[in-house]
Design a protein around this motif. Structure first.
Motif, mmCIF file in Angstrom:
data_model
loop_
_atom_site.group_PDB
_atom_site.id
_atom_site.type_symbol
_atom_site.label_atom_id
_atom_site.label_comp_id
_atom_site.label_asym_id
_atom_site.label_seq_id
_atom_site.Cartn_x
_atom_site.Cartn_y
_atom_site.Cartn_z
ATOM 1 N N ASP A 123 1.438 7.777 3.566
ATOM 2 C CA ASP A 123 1.418 7.778 5.029
ATOM 3 C C ASP A 123 0.701 6.506 5.484
ATOM 4 O O ASP A 123 0.280 5.682 4.658
ATOM 5 N N SER A 124 0.554 6.329 6.762
ATOM 6 C CA SER A 124 -0.056 5.096 7.279
ATOM 7 C C SER A 124 -1.475 4.886 6.752
ATOM 8 O O SER A 124 -1.846 3.768 6.411
ATOM 9 N N GLY A 125 -2.259 5.949 6.696
ATOM 10 C CA GLY A 125 -3.627 5.822 6.196
ATOM 11 C C GLY A 125 -3.672 5.409 4.738
ATOM 12 O O GLY A 125 -4.503 4.587 4.330
ATOM 13 N N GLU A 126 -2.773 5.967 3.946
ATOM 14 C CA GLU A 126 -2.719 5.613 2.527
ATOM 15 C C GLU A 126 -2.240 4.180 2.346
ATOM 16 O O GLU A 126 -2.791 3.424 1.537
ATOM 17 N N ARG A 127 -1.249 3.780 3.130
ATOM 18 C CA ARG A 127 -0.757 2.404 3.055
ATOM 19 C C ARG A 127 -1.849 1.424 3.490
ATOM 20 O O ARG A 127 -2.019 0.368 2.888
ATOM 21 N N LEU A 128 -2.582 1.787 4.509
ATOM 22 C CA LEU A 128 -3.678 0.940 4.980
ATOM 23 C C LEU A 128 -4.728 0.761 3.887
ATOM 24 O O LEU A 128 -5.214 -0.354 3.657
ATOM 25 N N ALA A 129 -5.060 1.838 3.198
ATOM 26 C CA ALA A 129 -6.039 1.755 2.109
ATOM 27 C C ALA A 129 -5.551 0.818 1.011
ATOM 28 O O ALA A 129 -6.339 0.046 0.445
ATOM 29 N N ILE A 130 -4.278 0.875 0.700
ATOM 30 C CA ILE A 130 -3.721 0.002 -0.337
ATOM 31 C C ILE A 130 -3.764 -1.448 0.107
ATOM 32 O O ILE A 130 -4.233 -2.324 -0.632
ATOM 33 N N LEU A 131 -3.292 -1.719 1.312
ATOM 34 C CA LEU A 131 -3.290 -3.095 1.813
ATOM 35 C C LEU A 131 -4.695 -3.684 1.849
ATOM 36 O O LEU A 131 -4.886 -4.871 1.571
ATOM 37 N N ALA A 132 -5.671 -2.857 2.181
ATOM 38 C CA ALA A 132 -7.052 -3.340 2.318
ATOM 39 C C ALA A 132 -7.652 -3.799 0.999
ATOM 40 O O ALA A 132 -8.580 -4.611 1.002
ATOM 41 N N VAL A 133 -7.143 -3.293 -0.119
ATOM 42 C CA VAL A 133 -7.748 -3.649 -1.412
ATOM 43 C C VAL A 133 -6.838 -4.461 -2.317
ATOM 44 O O VAL A 133 -7.210 -4.770 -3.442
ATOM 45 N N LEU A 134 -5.661 -4.842 -1.854
ATOM 46 C CA LEU A 134 -4.743 -5.595 -2.715
ATOM 47 C C LEU A 134 -5.401 -6.813 -3.348
ATOM 48 O O LEU A 134 -5.164 -7.116 -4.516
ATOM 49 N N HIS A 135 -6.221 -7.507 -2.589
ATOM 50 C CA HIS A 135 -6.859 -8.724 -3.104
ATOM 51 C C HIS A 135 -7.843 -8.444 -4.237
ATOM 52 O O HIS A 135 -8.219 -9.358 -4.967
ATOM 53 N N GLU A 136 -8.222 -7.198 -4.416
ATOM 54 C CA GLU A 136 -9.180 -6.833 -5.465
ATOM 55 C C GLU A 136 -8.499 -6.350 -6.743
ATOM 56 O O GLU A 136 -9.166 -6.091 -7.737
ATOM 57 N N LEU A 137 -7.177 -6.207 -6.710
ATOM 58 C CA LEU A 137 -6.481 -5.525 -7.798
ATOM 59 C C LEU A 137 -5.866 -6.441 -8.850
ATOM 60 O O LEU A 137 -5.261 -5.955 -9.804
ATOM 61 N N GLY A 138 -5.996 -7.749 -8.703
ATOM 62 C CA GLY A 138 -5.494 -8.671 -9.712
ATOM 63 C C GLY A 138 -3.985 -8.643 -9.886
ATOM 64 O O GLY A 138 -3.488 -8.770 -11.000
ATOM 65 N N LEU A 139 -3.268 -8.523 -8.801
ATOM 66 C CA LEU A 139 -1.809 -8.388 -8.861
ATOM 67 C C LEU A 139 -1.067 -9.713 -8.768
ATOM 68 O O LEU A 139 0.157 -9.727 -8.843
ATOM 69 N N GLU A 140 -1.792 -10.816 -8.580
ATOM 70 C CA GLU A 140 -1.153 -12.093 -8.294
ATOM 71 C C GLU A 140 -0.211 -11.895 -7.106
ATOM 72 O O GLU A 140 -0.590 -11.251 -6.148
ATOM 73 N N ASP A 141 1.037 -12.368 -7.195
ATOM 74 C CA ASP A 141 1.958 -12.244 -6.063
ATOM 75 C C ASP A 141 2.862 -11.012 -6.151
ATOM 76 O O ASP A 141 3.797 -10.863 -5.374
ATOM 77 N N ALA A 142 2.573 -10.090 -7.056
ATOM 78 C CA ALA A 142 3.444 -8.937 -7.310
ATOM 79 C C ALA A 142 3.551 -7.969 -6.135
ATOM 80 O O ALA A 142 4.514 -7.206 -6.059
ATOM 81 N N ALA A 143 2.602 -7.985 -5.219
ATOM 82 C CA ALA A 143 2.614 -7.020 -4.115
ATOM 83 C C ALA A 143 3.000 -7.639 -2.777
ATOM 84 O O ALA A 143 2.832 -7.015 -1.737
ATOM 85 N N VAL A 144 3.559 -8.834 -2.788
ATOM 86 C CA VAL A 144 3.956 -9.488 -1.537
ATOM 87 C C VAL A 144 4.945 -8.616 -0.769
ATOM 88 O O VAL A 144 4.897 -8.540 0.469
ATOM 89 N N ALA A 145 5.834 -7.929 -1.465
ATOM 90 C CA ALA A 145 6.818 -7.078 -0.779
ATOM 91 C C ALA A 145 6.137 -5.979 0.039
ATOM 92 O O ALA A 145 6.644 -5.595 1.094
ATOM 93 N N LEU A 146 5.001 -5.485 -0.410
ATOM 94 C CA LEU A 146 4.268 -4.463 0.347
ATOM 95 C C LEU A 146 3.729 -5.051 1.642
ATOM 96 O O LEU A 146 3.782 -4.420 2.701
ATOM 97 N N VAL A 147 3.213 -6.259 1.560
ATOM 98 C CA VAL A 147 2.683 -6.945 2.738
ATOM 99 C C VAL A 147 3.818 -7.225 3.724
ATOM 100 O O VAL A 147 3.675 -6.997 4.935
#
Length: 168
Positions: free
Chosen positions: A61-85
């Motif tokens: 849901d929006s709250g869960e998506r917000l939590a994910i977006l807020a920590v993406l920079h801490e997860l070491g994903l490189e550019d793998a999560a650009v599609a989420l953004v």
């Protein structure tokens, strides 16, 4: 944080470390049962498992998506999560749009997507101060886009946001 919340969080982190798929069951209840920061802890326990993070975002849901977006920079994903953004930038939820232009989005979005995201912030009355790395990413093309938008506002007799005026 109270003791039951600490215990729940610690147990949930261990479960996710043992089986990353457990996060699908635990993540929705994390804030309620594990207190503030529980979702961050669970995402950290995934150790950068992009596939699980993506499926969690897509089902969230929006709250869960917000939590994910807020920590993406801490997860070491490189550019793998650009599609989420990019997905968050297509929404009309100001919280998600602002989070999309946090540290991760500011680092990994290409110039065009970043500029469009900044302009969307202006359209949605999201203060430009919410855009991480704006000073670093600000360029002549973004200045032109903001200037054009300010001219449209003036022509319509509408006020230009102060933070836009400070940039053009």
């Amino acid at each position: 944080m109270n003791e039951p919340a600490q215990e729940w969080r610690a147990s949930a982190v261990r479960q996710v470390e043992a089986d990353p798929r457990a996060i699908h069951r635990l993540f929705p209840q994390a804030e309620r049962r594990g207190g503030p920061g529980a979702r961050r802890a669970l995402l950290g326990a995934l150790r950068g498992d992009h596939a699980v993070i993506r499926s969690l975002y897509e089902a969230g849901d929006s709250g869960e998506r917000l939590a994910i977006l807020a920590v993406l920079h801490e997860l070491g994903l490189e550019d793998a999560a650009v599609a989420l953004v990019e997905d968050a930038l297509r929404t009309n939820d100001a919280r998600l749009v602002a989070a999309a232009l946090g540290p991760y989005g500011s680092t990994w979005l290409d110039d065009h997507a970043f500029r469009q995201g900044v302009l969307k912030c202006v359209f949605m009355s999201i203060p430009l101060a919410a855009v991480a790395g704006l000073d670093r990413r600000f360029d002549a093309e973004l200045a032109r886009m903001l200037s054009d938008y300010a001219a449209e506002l003036r022509a319509a007799g509408r006020p230009v946001p102060r933070d836009v005026l400070e940039r053009i």
